[in-house]
Design a protein around this motif. Structure first.
Motif, short mmCIF file in Angstrom:
data_model
loop_
_atom_site.label_atom_id
_atom_site.label_comp_id
_atom_site.label_asym_id
_atom_site.label_seq_id
_atom_site.Cartn_x
_atom_site.Cartn_y
_atom_site.Cartn_z
N GLU A 50 0.60 -1.51 0.18
CA GLU A 50 0.26 -0.16 0.12
C GLU A 50 0.68 1.38 0.34
O GLU A 50 1.53 1.62 0.64
N THR A 76 -9.91 0.42 14.36
CA THR A 76 -9.34 1.73 13.65
C THR A 76 -10.13 1.37 12.65
O THR A 76 -11.00 0.87 12.40
N CYS A 78 -9.91 2.43 8.36
CA CYS A 78 -8.77 2.52 6.87
C CYS A 78 -10.03 3.27 5.93
O CYS A 78 -10.70 2.08 5.75
N TYR A 80 -9.81 3.16 3.24
CA TYR A 80 -9.16 1.89 2.11
C TYR A 80 -9.39 0.80 2.11
O TYR A 80 -10.06 -0.27 1.59
N LYS A 81 -9.89 0.39 2.98
CA LYS A 81 -10.05 -0.91 3.52
C LYS A 81 -10.95 -1.52 4.95
O LYS A 81 -11.82 -2.59 4.26
N CYS A 84 -11.77 -2.16 11.00
CA CYS A 84 -10.05 -3.15 11.38
C CYS A 84 -10.82 -3.44 12.49
O CYS A 84 -11.11 -2.23 14.04
N TYR A 103 -9.54 -6.89 8.98
CA TYR A 103 -10.19 -6.86 7.91
C TYR A 103 -11.67 -7.44 8.00
O TYR A 103 -11.84 -7.83 7.18
#
Length: 133
Positions: A50, A76, A78, A80-81, A84, A103
């Motif tokens: 990444e 958390t 992200c 883009y993902k 989490c 994820y």
């Protein structure tokens, strides 16, 4: 009151030239150890690259000793993902708190990492790659 971490209130970004993400099968065997024990050993790791971050090995859950992991409340996000979740490694001591992430429902662009776990290199004894025999 716990803050809402639903993706509805968060931005969703798609990897592209300004923030590339690639996922490839790692041809090597990958083993992770903590507390002087092997806790993951796989021939099916995925290497996620990444942007300018170091590559990360995502290991299928079936190749991880899940009995040694304890889910935590740490979370958390992200863009883009996705959302989490984290695990601590019971035998890893204080250093291994929130040492593992996953994820559960990754965004479509990184759907390949669903069902996989990743480990912080500084919170485990080692993440070793060696040619598959």
């Amino acid at each position: 009151m716990k803050p809402d971490i639903s993706t509805a209130a968060k931005s969703v970004l798609v990897p592209g030239p300004d923030h590339p993400i690639t996922i490839e099968r790692n041809p090597n065997r990958v083993a992770v150890s903590a507390g002087r024990r092997v806790i993951a050993d796989t021939r099916n790791a995925l290497t996620l690259r990444e942007a300018r971050y170091p590559p990360v090995q995502y290991i299928p859950r079936v190749d991880v000793d899940m009995a040694l992991l304890e889910p935590t409340d740490h979370q958390t996000y992200c863009p883009y993902k996705g959302d989490c979740s984290y695990f601590s490694i019971a035998i890893g001591g204080e250093r291994s708190v929130n040492a593992v992430w996953t994820y559960e429902t990754p965004f479509p662009a990184v759907a390949a990492i669903e069902g996989h776990l990743a480990f912080y290199p500084d919170r485990v004894d080692a993440i070793e790659e060696r040619p598959d025999d």
